[in-house]
Design a protein around this motif. Sequence first.
Motif, PDB file in Angstrom:
ATOM      1  N   ASN A 212       0.809  -1.225   0.000  1.00  0.00           N
ATOM      2  CA  ASN A 212       0.000   0.000   0.000  1.00  0.00           C
ATOM      3  C   ASN A 212       0.845   1.280   0.000  1.00  0.00           C
ATOM      4  OD1 ASN A 212      -2.365   1.517  -0.017  1.00  0.00           O
ATOM      5  ND2 ASN A 212      -2.467   1.619   2.215  1.00  0.00           N
ATOM      6  N   ASP A 214       2.187   5.099  -0.659  1.00  0.00           N
ATOM      7  CA  ASP A 214       1.556   6.420  -0.738  1.00  0.00           C
ATOM      8  C   ASP A 214       1.815   7.082  -2.087  1.00  0.00           C
ATOM      9  OD1 ASP A 214       0.639   6.592   2.097  1.00  0.00           O
ATOM     10  OD2 ASP A 214       2.796   6.450   2.473  1.00  0.00           O
ATOM     11  N   LEU A 233      -2.313   3.753 -13.678  1.00  0.00           N
ATOM     12  CA  LEU A 233      -3.456   3.341 -12.859  1.00  0.00           C
ATOM     13  C   LEU A 233      -4.061   2.015 -13.325  1.00  0.00           C
ATOM     14  CD1 LEU A 233      -5.217   6.792 -12.356  1.00  0.00           C
ATOM     15  CD2 LEU A 233      -3.802   5.536 -10.722  1.00  0.00           C
ATOM     16  N   ALA A 239      -4.668   0.638  -8.486  1.00  0.00           N
ATOM     17  CA  ALA A 239      -5.899   1.357  -8.130  1.00  0.00           C
ATOM     18  C   ALA A 239      -6.362   1.055  -6.708  1.00  0.00           C
ATOM     19  CB  ALA A 239      -7.013   1.012  -9.120  1.00  0.00           C
ATOM     20  N   GLN A 240      -5.894  -0.053  -6.131  1.00  0.00           N
ATOM     21  CA  GLN A 240      -6.289  -0.428  -4.775  1.00  0.00           C
ATOM     22  C   GLN A 240      -5.374   0.169  -3.703  1.00  0.00           C
ATOM     23  OE1 GLN A 240      -6.453  -3.161  -7.317  1.00  0.00           O
ATOM     24  NE2 GLN A 240      -8.471  -2.181  -7.410  1.00  0.00           N
ATOM     25  N   THR A 241      -4.340   0.871  -4.102  1.00  0.00           N
ATOM     26  CA  THR A 241      -3.391   1.454  -3.146  1.00  0.00           C
ATOM     27  C   THR A 241      -3.718   2.921  -2.879  1.00  0.00           C
ATOM     28  OG1 THR A 241      -1.834   2.223  -4.851  1.00  0.00           O
ATOM     29  CG2 THR A 241      -1.581  -0.050  -4.065  1.00  0.00           C
ATOM     30  N   THR A 242      -3.138   3.467  -1.820  1.00  0.00           N
ATOM     31  CA  THR A 242      -3.308   4.892  -1.522  1.00  0.00           C
ATOM     32  C   THR A 242      -2.787   5.741  -2.679  1.00  0.00           C
ATOM     33  OG1 THR A 242      -3.107   4.518   0.864  1.00  0.00           O
ATOM     34  CG2 THR A 242      -2.664   6.750   0.067  1.00  0.00           C
ATOM     35  N   GLY A 244      -2.680   4.987  -5.826  1.00  0.00           N
ATOM     36  CA  GLY A 244      -3.617   4.937  -6.938  1.00  0.00           C
ATOM     37  C   GLY A 244      -4.881   5.725  -6.668  1.00  0.00           C
ATOM     38  N   LYS A 245      -5.426   5.568  -5.465  1.00  0.00           N
ATOM     39  CA  LYS A 245      -6.670   6.268  -5.117  1.00  0.00           C
ATOM     40  C   LYS A 245      -6.492   7.781  -5.139  1.00  0.00           C
ATOM     41  CE  LYS A 245      -8.281   2.427  -2.229  1.00  0.00           C
ATOM     42  NZ  LYS A 245      -8.477   1.967  -0.835  1.00  0.00           N
ATOM     43  N   LYS A 246      -5.309   8.243  -4.710  1.00  0.00           N
ATOM     44  CA  LYS A 246      -5.054   9.688  -4.682  1.00  0.00           C
ATOM     45  C   LYS A 246      -4.328  10.176  -5.934  1.00  0.00           C
ATOM     46  CE  LYS A 246      -4.872  10.190   0.360  1.00  0.00           C
ATOM     47  NZ  LYS A 246      -4.075  10.698   1.516  1.00  0.00           N
ATOM     48  N   ARG A 247      -4.069   9.245  -6.866  1.00  0.00           N
ATOM     49  CA  ARG A 247      -3.389   9.562  -8.128  1.00  0.00           C
ATOM     50  C   ARG A 247      -2.025  10.216  -7.867  1.00  0.00           C
ATOM     51  NH1 ARG A 247      -7.399   9.390 -12.188  1.00  0.00           N
ATOM     52  NH2 ARG A 247      -6.319  10.852 -13.558  1.00  0.00           N
ATOM     53  N   GLN A 248      -1.329   9.685  -6.867  1.00  0.00           N
ATOM     54  CA  GLN A 248      -0.039  10.241  -6.472  1.00  0.00           C
ATOM     55  C   GLN A 248       1.084   9.473  -7.175  1.00  0.00           C
ATOM     56  OE1 GLN A 248      -1.153  12.231  -2.160  1.00  0.00           O
ATOM     57  NE2 GLN A 248      -0.259  10.190  -2.123  1.00  0.00           N
TER      58      GLN A 248
END
Length: 282
Positions: A212, A214, A233, A239-242, A244-248
């Motif tokens: 996971n 960042d 992504l 997409a399941q990681t922080t 990916g979710k925050k597009r960092q």
Amino acid sequence: MLLRILLVFTCVHITTVTKCLAQERIITAGSALTETVCALGNCDQIIASDRTSLYPSSIQKLPSIGYRTGISAEGIISLKPTMVIAEKEYVDDAVLSQLRATQIKLVIVDRKQNWEDTKKFIRQIATALHKGEEGEKLITTNESQLAESANLLKKTSSTPKVLCVYNRGTSTVSTAGKDTFGDITQYIGATNAFGGEQGYKPLNTEALIASNPDYLLLLSSGYESIGGLDGVLKIPGVAQTTAGKKRQVIAIDALRLTNFGPRFGETVKELVVLLHPELKTN
């Protein structure tokens, strides 16, 4: 018939004595070494380089000696160099043995990806080029930049987990662990999500999700080859990681990120701010 030989000289001032040295004809093998020669002010003496040497851009106009196992002694000798500066294990031992039998000066650099070793090879190349003072100035500039980064990091308690990715399109997607560019995380106030692994390993979806991260950190060439952010992504598990979710997702020029060379300090400074956005307002 008169045979005229033209020699180009550079003059080095040593206390009250001026010593003139015949200008070298240099071939470099290894992009970090090429950058260093240029940073020391001897770029105009490079007559050829290897395929990885893309910076500065003027090097790309020079003859290429090839890449790793494709580099031959005959090809190097035909260009009539006076000096070859090469990374250890980048050029085959058999080729180096042939070169040692000639009058060509060899500077073999055992390069590792940490700042202490970068200082060593800057000094090694500077000594070979009679540019000791310039070498120390280059080191001082980088150390000042690293000190600025360290002072910035004192203003934050965050330690983001970073997944360092090496990829060529979607066919090769690997994590970068120890003894890779992933080691840069120790200078930027971050942890390497796969720092316990040695070298490059194929990216495992389950392990990626479990770690996971960042942020994802990629070489810009790999980032572009996969289709930018949208392509990243789509990597299974991202997409399941922080991150990916925050597009960092961060992409940095490949040579700056992997060379640990004369632009190391400025690269670290850039990454510190990108990974710690809270510092932008401080």
